[in-house]
Design an enzyme around this catalytic site. Structure first.
Site, PDB file in Angstrom:
ATOM      1  N   ARG A  70       0.836  -1.206   0.000  1.00 28.01           N
ATOM      2  CA  ARG A  70       0.000   0.000   0.000  1.00 28.01           C
ATOM      3  C   ARG A  70       0.869   1.253   0.000  1.00 28.01           C
ATOM      4  O   ARG A  70       1.838   1.341   0.767  1.00 28.01           O
ATOM      5  CB  ARG A  70      -0.899  -0.017   1.237  1.00 28.01           C
ATOM      6  CG  ARG A  70      -1.962   1.057   1.243  1.00 28.01           C
ATOM      7  CD  ARG A  70      -2.800   0.956   2.505  1.00 28.01           C
ATOM      8  NE  ARG A  70      -3.585  -0.249   2.565  1.00 28.01           N
ATOM      9  CZ  ARG A  70      -4.023  -0.819   3.704  1.00 28.01           C
ATOM     10  NH1 ARG A  70      -3.718  -0.287   4.858  1.00 28.01           N
ATOM     11  NH2 ARG A  70      -4.749  -1.908   3.673  1.00 28.01           N
ATOM     12  N   ARG A 179      -2.233   0.964  18.183  1.00 23.97           N
ATOM     13  CA  ARG A 179      -2.937   0.313  17.067  1.00 23.97           C
ATOM     14  C   ARG A 179      -2.925   1.291  15.900  1.00 23.97           C
ATOM     15  O   ARG A 179      -2.326   2.360  15.977  1.00 23.97           O
ATOM     16  CB  ARG A 179      -4.379   0.014  17.541  1.00 23.97           C
ATOM     17  CG  ARG A 179      -5.181  -0.965  16.710  1.00 23.97           C
ATOM     18  CD  ARG A 179      -4.752  -2.403  16.916  1.00 23.97           C
ATOM     19  NE  ARG A 179      -5.684  -3.312  16.255  1.00 23.97           N
ATOM     20  CZ  ARG A 179      -5.685  -3.567  14.957  1.00 23.97           C
ATOM     21  NH1 ARG A 179      -4.820  -2.967  14.164  1.00 23.97           N
ATOM     22  NH2 ARG A 179      -6.568  -4.415  14.439  1.00 23.97           N
ATOM     23  N   LYS A 180      -3.613   0.933  14.829  1.00 25.01           N
ATOM     24  CA  LYS A 180      -3.688   1.854  13.691  1.00 25.01           C
ATOM     25  C   LYS A 180      -4.310   3.182  14.121  1.00 25.01           C
ATOM     26  O   LYS A 180      -5.091   3.230  15.088  1.00 25.01           O
ATOM     27  CB  LYS A 180      -4.510   1.236  12.565  1.00 25.01           C
ATOM     28  CG  LYS A 180      -5.977   1.011  12.915  1.00 25.01           C
ATOM     29  CD  LYS A 180      -6.774   0.508  11.731  1.00 25.01           C
ATOM     30  CE  LYS A 180      -6.688  -0.975  11.569  1.00 25.01           C
ATOM     31  NZ  LYS A 180      -7.705  -1.523  10.619  1.00 25.01           N
ATOM     32  N   GLY A 435     -16.672  -8.464   2.966  1.00 29.77           N
ATOM     33  CA  GLY A 435     -16.616  -9.915   3.073  1.00 29.77           C
ATOM     34  C   GLY A 435     -16.489 -10.425   4.492  1.00 29.77           C
ATOM     35  O   GLY A 435     -16.403 -11.627   4.723  1.00 29.77           O
ATOM     36  N   CYS A 440     -13.880  -2.968   6.024  1.00 28.52           N
ATOM     37  CA  CYS A 440     -12.889  -2.228   5.232  1.00 28.52           C
ATOM     38  C   CYS A 440     -13.560  -1.523   4.051  1.00 28.52           C
ATOM     39  O   CYS A 440     -13.053  -0.516   3.573  1.00 28.52           O
ATOM     40  CB  CYS A 440     -11.798  -3.171   4.730  1.00 28.52           C
ATOM     41  SG  CYS A 440     -10.872  -3.918   6.068  1.00 28.52           S
ATOM     42  N   GLY A 441     -14.655  -2.043   3.578  1.00 25.50           N
ATOM     43  CA  GLY A 441     -15.403  -1.390   2.498  1.00 25.50           C
ATOM     44  C   GLY A 441     -16.444  -0.411   3.021  1.00 25.50           C
ATOM     45  O   GLY A 441     -17.337  -0.008   2.271  1.00 25.50           O
TER      46      GLY A 441
END
Lengths: 539, 72
Positions: A70, A179-180, A435, A440-441
């Site tokens: 990424r 974390r992120k 999914g 994430c979407g």
């Protein structure tokens, strides 16, 4: 490093935290040349976690030495050289495919380990990086993809984004967060930065100070999607442009020093704020920044979902930006290159990535618009896309992701294409497919969210299936969409959604959005409708 | 090894199962076994679905089982 790791003596640190104390994530860049030379087998498994800090994830199957990679694109702005290099990387190393992500980054698959050093070198030459695009660190700074050219921006946020990006990027003081950590900086009055779903968001605001109207930001903290989504809360402060770095540093310092490091499941900023309460968090921020004025006037007036299709005048007279649809964000690198070349031929060479996984070509003079749009590439990537394909998003899905239960990108495209053929509407409907539960979407903020699962049929077959969620948005603080009961087998999904949207078409008022329709009709009505449709197809 | 979270929908409502399994098929078989073992009076199962998968690493994996919220 110029700070003390106050958590270092905590006995209850999770394994990642213990590793991070021994070795900083950014040090992976020192190791990668050795691994690249000696092959995938030379990487000890306990070192996999560090690859995240280089924007890399070991791609499944995990023994093939291939990576997802990424690249950060702060606020989505790419100059021509950067755009060309990004397409070359896809062409040379990523099987000619690249994805535009929901954080305006560019993502590749199938990247071979041995090519990483030369990829990093190519990126470095044009001032791009993969560093901290993943990992427990500040991720790509998202924002207004129209920054600097936007008639609907309170002011140009490019200098602020650049300052924030360069302050945090590879800064050892902030490379070890729990974390992120996701930052948004936006002054578009239609919430182009999706403020409420970021850990830290700066949103357009004004305040009268000493009799003069000052433009600046309000500050939201603690948002995020994932399995436990949370909408960010506002601090009662007004921040001028030159105070953004100070405030961002204060919020991030609090997160670094007090964020939870025992369990990774509880490590995002939202958990700390939920425990402290927004008032205490604000007090602690002010202890670090010094006094700040109280919040002023919120200048956000709506939410555009991050969609900018078509030709629109910029705030610079005689120039236009062209919003292009890239269905579910996936594009061949050859096509990305062609678009970059068109941007150079007709505009300034800049390209902009959008958090709705689309592209913008800015700076096209009035007299060049017709010539630009005659190019065949716009048949493939239209500027006025259909109302389903153009407004669809999807996460990576089980094609590459180890956690996804179902396919998403292909399925979403197939579904949207059928709906485009068979359901004609006067408004777009944003359908986002994921999914798994991690969103994430961005399923939670879709008009219709579709979440994949695995279903066993009465005949004992294992099939992909989906659940529907309706009515998500980021207007007025935001609202997560709500689940309708009933699982829909993959083979029936497009039939069911077609009927569901026929009802919307029949019952909607002219110009009424799906969100407004959901509010008016209520969830019970839509549940009853879905029950009827599903039972019809199951007979 | 993966840890799967399953939802079993019956006429009486939905309840949850967790299965540690190598693959999805095995996860369903484990859920079947647990249903047969734990439910005394036969109930009409409308469907069984896997809704979440976690990879079991050295530190383990788990789920908190609670009623789903509207957004989940």
């Amino acid at each position: 490093m110029s700070y003390v790791k106050v958590w270092a003596d905590n006995q209850q640190l999770n394994k990642n935290e213990k590793n991070k104390l021994k070795k900083d994530g950014l040090s992976v860049f020192d190791d990668i040349p050795y691994y690249a030379k000696n092959g995938f087998e030379s990487i000890p498994k306990d070192q996999y976690m560090y690859f995240k800090y280089a924007g890399l994830t070991v791609q499944k199957p995990q023994d093939k030495g291939l990576f997802m990679l990424r690249v950060k694109v702060p606020t989505g702005i790419l100059n021509h050289k950067q755009a060309v290099v990004l397409s070359e990387i896809g062409q040379l190393y990523g099987r000619n495919v690249q994805d535009i992500t929901t954080r305006q980054s560019i993502q590749y698959h199938w990247i071979p380990l041995e090519k990483l050093p030369e990829i990093f070198e190519r990126l470095k030459k044009v001032d791009l990086t993969t560093s901290e695009a993943e990992g427990d660190a500040p991720r790509n700074v998202v924002g207004n993809p129209l920054a600097g050219i936007d008639p609907n921006e309170l002011f140009d946020t490019r200098p602020v984004v650049d300052e924030i990006y360069r302050f945090f990027q590879d800064n050892p003081d902030f490379s070890n967060l729990p974390r992120k950590y996701k930052i948004s900086v936006n002054a578009n009055i239609y919430n182009a930065g999706h403020a409420e779903i970021n850990d830290l968001a700066f949103t357009p605001a004004s305040k009268v100070i000493d009799g003069k109207k000052v433009l600046g930001f309000h500050v939201l903290v603690g948002g995020g999607l994932a399995a436990k989504p949370y909408l960010a809360k506002q601090l009662n402060v007004f921040v001028t442009k030159n105070q953004v770095k100070k405030v961002a540093a204060a919020v991030t310092t609090l997160y670094r020093d007090f964020g939870y490091r025992k369990s990774r499941a509880r490590a995002r900023l939202k958990y700390l704020i939920a425990d402290w309460g927004i008032e205490k968090f604000e007090e602690r921020v002010l202890e670090l920044t010094g006094t700040l004025p109280a919040a002023g006037k919120d200048e956000t007036i709506g939410w555009n979902g991050g969609f900018f299709f078509g030709v629109h005048p910029q705030k610079q007279k005689g120039l236009n930006y062209v919003g292009i649809s890239v269905p579910v964000g996936r594009i061949h690198s050859d096509d990305f290159y062609k678009i970059a070349e068109l941007a150079a031929q007709f505009g300034s060479g800049e390209l902009r990535t959008v958090n709705s996984q689309n592209l913008i070509i800015p700076n096209i003079p009035d007299h060049s618009i017709d010539k630009l749009l005659k190019n065949d590439i716009f048949k493939k990537f239209p500027i006025h896309p259909t109302f389903f394909t153009g407004y669809a998003m999807a996460c990576t899905g089980n094609e590459f992701c180890n956690l996804a239960l179902t396919n998403t990108k292909d399925k979403m495209l197939e579904l949207a294409e059928r709906l485009d053929r068979e359901v004609q509407l006067d408004v777009p409907v944003r359908i986002y497919m994921v999914g798994c539960t991690n969103s994430c979407g961005q399923r939670h903020i879709a008009d219709i969210g579709i979440q994949g699962l695995k279903l066993r049929t009465p005949e004992g077959q294992l099939v992909d299936a989906y659940e529907l969620f309706v009515g998500g948005h980021l207007n007025n603080g935001g609202h997560f969409n709500e689940r309708l009961k009933g699982r829909i087998e993959s083979s029936l999904l497009s039939d069911v959604l077609k009927d569901f949207l026929f009802y919307f078409k029949k019952e909607k008022k002219q110009g009424e959005t799906f969100y407004a329709f959901t509010e008016r009709k209520g969830k019970e009505t839509l549940q009853s409708l879905l029950d009827t449709i599903i039972s019809h197809y199951e007979q | 090894m993966n840890l799967y979270r399953l939802i079993i929908t019956t006429d009486e409502g939905e309840f949850f199962a967790v299965a540690a399994a190598e693959n999805e098929e095995q996860a369903f078989q484990i859920a079947d076994r647990e249903i047969q073992h734990n439910i005394l009076t036969k109930t009409n199962i409308r469907d069984i679905t896997i809704v979440e998968k976690k990879i079991v690493k050295k530190a383990g994996a788990g789920y908190l089982i609670q009623p789903r919220k509207a957004y989940e």
